[in-house]
Scaffold this motif. Structure first.
Motif, PDB file in Angstrom:
ATOM      1  N   TRP A   1       0.848  -1.190   0.000  1.00 13.71           N
ATOM      2  CA  TRP A   1       0.000   0.000   0.000  1.00 13.71           C
ATOM      3  C   TRP A   1       0.884   1.241   0.000  1.00 13.71           C
ATOM      4  CZ3 TRP A   1       1.139   2.612   4.461  1.00 13.71           C
ATOM      5  CH2 TRP A   1       1.631   1.851   5.517  1.00 13.71           C
ATOM      6  N   GLN A   2       0.290   2.352  -0.369  1.00 16.59           N
ATOM      7  CA  GLN A   2       1.039   3.606  -0.393  1.00 16.59           C
ATOM      8  C   GLN A   2       0.117   4.758  -0.010  1.00 16.59           C
ATOM      9  OE1 GLN A   2       2.461   4.046  -4.366  1.00 16.59           O
ATOM     10  NE2 GLN A   2       0.436   4.323  -5.242  1.00 16.59           N
ATOM     11  N   VAL A   3       0.715   5.811   0.549  1.00 20.25           N
ATOM     12  CA  VAL A   3      -0.061   6.983   0.959  1.00 20.25           C
ATOM     13  C   VAL A   3       0.068   8.061  -0.111  1.00 20.25           C
ATOM     14  CG1 VAL A   3      -0.343   8.791   2.697  1.00 20.25           C
ATOM     15  CG2 VAL A   3       0.267   6.470   3.404  1.00 20.25           C
ATOM     16  N   VAL A   4      -1.068   8.498  -0.611  1.00 16.85           N
ATOM     17  CA  VAL A   4      -1.080   9.523  -1.666  1.00 16.85           C
ATOM     18  C   VAL A   4      -2.214  10.504  -1.382  1.00 16.85           C
ATOM     19  CG1 VAL A   4      -0.138   8.048  -3.487  1.00 16.85           C
ATOM     20  CG2 VAL A   4      -2.602   8.095  -3.088  1.00 16.85           C
ATOM     21  N   ARG A   5      -2.206  11.616  -2.093  1.00 17.21           N
ATOM     22  CA  ARG A   5      -3.344  12.546  -1.994  1.00 17.21           C
ATOM     23  C   ARG A   5      -4.577  11.898  -2.622  1.00 17.21           C
ATOM     24  NH1 ARG A   5      -3.288  17.981  -0.489  1.00 17.21           N
ATOM     25  NH2 ARG A   5      -1.212  18.645   0.134  1.00 17.21           N
ATOM     26  N   ILE A   6      -5.711  12.221  -2.070  1.00 17.01           N
ATOM     27  CA  ILE A   6      -6.956  11.634  -2.570  1.00 17.01           C
ATOM     28  C   ILE A   6      -7.237  12.124  -3.997  1.00 17.01           C
ATOM     29  CG2 ILE A   6      -8.464  13.477  -1.664  1.00 17.01           C
ATOM     30  CD1 ILE A   6     -10.487  11.234  -0.968  1.00 17.01           C
ATOM     31  N   ARG A   7      -7.885  11.265  -4.789  1.00 18.55           N
ATOM     32  CA  ARG A   7      -8.370  11.646  -6.116  1.00 18.55           C
ATOM     33  C   ARG A   7      -9.871  11.383  -6.148  1.00 18.55           C
ATOM     34  NH1 ARG A   7      -4.464  10.794 -10.942  1.00 18.55           N
ATOM     35  NH2 ARG A   7      -4.020  12.995 -10.628  1.00 18.55           N
ATOM     36  N   ALA A   8     -10.511  11.964  -7.116  1.00 15.92           N
ATOM     37  CA  ALA A   8     -11.981  11.866  -7.177  1.00 15.92           C
ATOM     38  C   ALA A   8     -12.468  10.418  -7.126  1.00 15.92           C
ATOM     39  CB  ALA A   8     -12.485  12.556  -8.435  1.00 15.92           C
ATOM     40  N   GLY A   9     -11.713   9.520  -7.767  1.00  9.66           N
ATOM     41  CA  GLY A   9     -12.119   8.121  -7.825  1.00  9.66           C
ATOM     42  C   GLY A   9     -12.042   7.398  -6.486  1.00  9.66           C
ATOM     43  N   ASP A  10     -11.390   8.031  -5.488  1.00 10.00           N
ATOM     44  CA  ASP A  10     -11.250   7.389  -4.175  1.00 10.00           C
ATOM     45  C   ASP A  10     -12.404   7.728  -3.240  1.00 10.00           C
ATOM     46  OD1 ASP A  10      -8.704   6.464  -4.958  1.00 10.00           O
ATOM     47  OD2 ASP A  10      -7.772   8.349  -4.312  1.00 10.00           O
ATOM     48  N   VAL A  11     -13.191   8.740  -3.595  1.00  7.06           N
ATOM     49  CA  VAL A  11     -14.201   9.249  -2.652  1.00  7.06           C
ATOM     50  C   VAL A  11     -15.222   8.168  -2.293  1.00  7.06           C
ATOM     51  CG1 VAL A  11     -15.991  10.992  -2.279  1.00  7.06           C
ATOM     52  CG2 VAL A  11     -13.867  11.622  -3.429  1.00  7.06           C
ATOM     53  N   ALA A  12     -15.651   7.392  -3.275  1.00  9.02           N
ATOM     54  CA  ALA A  12     -16.650   6.344  -2.987  1.00  9.02           C
ATOM     55  C   ALA A  12     -16.086   5.326  -2.002  1.00  9.02           C
ATOM     56  CB  ALA A  12     -17.066   5.651  -4.288  1.00  9.02           C
ATOM     57  N   ASP A  13     -14.781   5.003  -2.132  1.00  6.34           N
ATOM     58  CA  ASP A  13     -14.155   4.058  -1.190  1.00  6.34           C
ATOM     59  C   ASP A  13     -14.084   4.659   0.212  1.00  6.34           C
ATOM     60  OD1 ASP A  13     -13.754   1.935  -2.884  1.00  6.34           O
ATOM     61  OD2 ASP A  13     -11.790   2.640  -3.556  1.00  6.34           O
ATOM     62  N   VAL A  14     -13.792   5.962   0.281  1.00  8.00           N
ATOM     63  CA  VAL A  14     -13.743   6.645   1.587  1.00  8.00           C
ATOM     64  C   VAL A  14     -15.123   6.594   2.243  1.00  8.00           C
ATOM     65  CG1 VAL A  14     -13.526   8.926   2.684  1.00  8.00           C
ATOM     66  CG2 VAL A  14     -11.769   8.136   1.090  1.00  8.00           C
ATOM     67  N   ILE A  15     -16.147   6.849   1.456  1.00  6.30           N
ATOM     68  CA  ILE A  15     -17.526   6.821   1.983  1.00  6.30           C
ATOM     69  C   ILE A  15     -17.843   5.419   2.521  1.00  6.30           C
ATOM     70  CG2 ILE A  15     -19.972   6.968   1.328  1.00  6.30           C
ATOM     71  CD1 ILE A  15     -19.076   9.174  -0.706  1.00  6.30           C
ATOM     72  N   ARG A  16     -17.470   4.403   1.759  1.00  6.44           N
ATOM     73  CA  ARG A  16     -17.759   3.021   2.192  1.00  6.44           C
ATOM     74  C   ARG A  16     -16.964   2.664   3.450  1.00  6.44           C
ATOM     75  NH1 ARG A  16     -18.509   1.901  -3.420  1.00  6.44           N
ATOM     76  NH2 ARG A  16     -16.288   1.669  -3.779  1.00  6.44           N
ATOM     77  N   LEU A  17     -15.690   3.052   3.478  1.00  4.89           N
ATOM     78  CA  LEU A  17     -14.859   2.734   4.645  1.00  4.89           C
ATOM     79  C   LEU A  17     -15.424   3.419   5.896  1.00  4.89           C
ATOM     80  CD1 LEU A  17     -12.403   1.719   6.190  1.00  4.89           C
ATOM     81  CD2 LEU A  17     -11.047   3.550   5.176  1.00  4.89           C
ATOM     82  N   ASP A  18     -15.742   4.690   5.762  1.00  3.44           N
ATOM     83  CA  ASP A  18     -16.285   5.419   6.921  1.00  3.44           C
ATOM     84  C   ASP A  18     -17.596   4.790   7.384  1.00  3.44           C
ATOM     85  OD1 ASP A  18     -16.510   7.776   8.753  1.00  3.44           O
ATOM     86  OD2 ASP A  18     -18.282   8.133   7.512  1.00  3.44           O
ATOM     87  N   HIS A  19     -18.416   4.374   6.425  1.00  2.37           N
ATOM     88  CA  HIS A  19     -19.694   3.727   6.764  1.00  2.37           C
ATOM     89  C   HIS A  19     -19.440   2.427   7.540  1.00  2.37           C
ATOM     90  CE1 HIS A  19     -23.911   2.320   5.248  1.00  2.37           C
ATOM     91  NE2 HIS A  19     -23.830   2.376   6.550  1.00  2.37           N
TER      92      HIS A  19
END
Lengths: 146, 171
Positions: B23-41
């Protein structure tokens, strides 16, 4: 808040033992560093042993060895083996049942909650890091003072 | 070892420090937002899609020199989700008289991927971004009963700061 001397000794002993998990340390070795009698420390170690945080080995090279998880064991876990925090003390205090007593209780509970949250969030491993930080700062402080 | 998988936006600081074999740490991109929403949920039990889309607009697209929205992303094939964790931070100044300081506003790590150093790497990457932005202190706020986050931030040697949070029920 002032910790009971047994709680302090328990934390110090666990710090020493967790720093050298492969080694056994005698009560005398630990007591010498903190300037406390082996007699008092032995009682503390007995409580820690019963709680499964240390194990003892008998014989000439005997002593105590750390047997807990330093990244999971919090200061609150250790302290509660030796004393009760104020928030758990249900003995009625003077004026406790009055409205004034309830208001004062609310304020004191705030303090108790913070104490519990603080002690419950610092593990032996975290305290170790803080000890290391003190060690790193000390030479700087000494140099600045001289 | 630093890996770069994409070029950062022109107004963005360089990508954050990267760690881990998978894994790697990067700045968020638009395509990651749905994954962030799911993870937070998954982690909080509450779905907040509008909130996270708004956070992405504010922290992932604008004023990127002082606002950071970083994600830990899976590299290569595997069974884990693409986004393994995220952190949001911002440099804020002079609220309540506070000198400029980096605020950690949100942090989450995929439950299946915990104890791999992802949270530590996210916080480290955010700290590096804060330093680049010129501040030398970071701060966060944690619920007193959130022992997981308290233990984590404490293990990163964060101590109580000089402020006390106060609140009141509004009648």
């Amino acid at each position: 808040m002032k910790l009971h001397v047994s709680s302090r000794l328990a934390i110090f002993a666990l710090l020493e033992l967790a720093a050298r998990p492969e080694q056994q340390l005698s009560v005398a070795e630990i007591g010498e560093k903190y300037g406390v009698s082996s007699h008092h420390l032995a009682k503390v170690m007995h409580v820690l042993g019963r709680a499964g945080l240390v194990r003892s080995a008998r014989g000439a090279g005997g002593g105590y060895q750390f047997s807990g998880n330093a990244r999971r064991m919090t200061l609150l876990d250790v302290i509660l083996l030796f004393e009760t925090l104020e928030s758990q003390n249900h003995d009625p205090a003077v004026g406790e049942l009055s409205e004034e007593g309830h208001a004062l209780r609310e304020v004191m509970s705030e303090i108790d909650d913070i104490i519990r949250a603080t002690l419950g969030s610092i593990t032996i491993a975290t305290l170790h890091k803080l000890v290391r930080r003190q060690r790193e700062r000390r030479p700087r402080r000494t140099a600045a003072a001289s | 070892m630093r890996k770069r998988r994409h070029s950062p936006p022109p107004d963005s600081p360089p990508e954050a420090a990267l760690q881990g074999d998978s894994w790697q740490v990067v700045r968020i991109r638009a395509g990651d937002v749905a994954d962030v929403i799911r993870l937070d949920h998954r982690v909080t039990g509450l779905a907040k899609p509008d909130y996270w889309r708004d956070m992405f607009e504010r922290y992932g697209r604008r004023r990127l020199g002082e606002r950071m929205f970083l994600v830990a992303k899976t590299v290569g094939p595997g069974t884990l989700p693409d986004v393994l964790g995220f952190i949001v931070g911002e440099v804020r100044a002079w609220e309540f008289g506070s000198a400029p300081c980096g605020w950690v506003l949100a942090l989450s790590v995929e439950p299946q991927a915990r104890l791999r150093g992802i949270g530590k790497a996210l916080l480290g990457a955010l700290a590096a971004e804060f330093k680049k932005a010129g501040v030398n202190k970071m701060r966060t706020m944690v619920a007193r009963d959130n022992q997981l986050h308290l233990l984590f931030f404490r293990s990163e040697e964060m101590m109580a700061g000089p402020y006390i949070e106060l609140e009141k029920e509004l009648d």
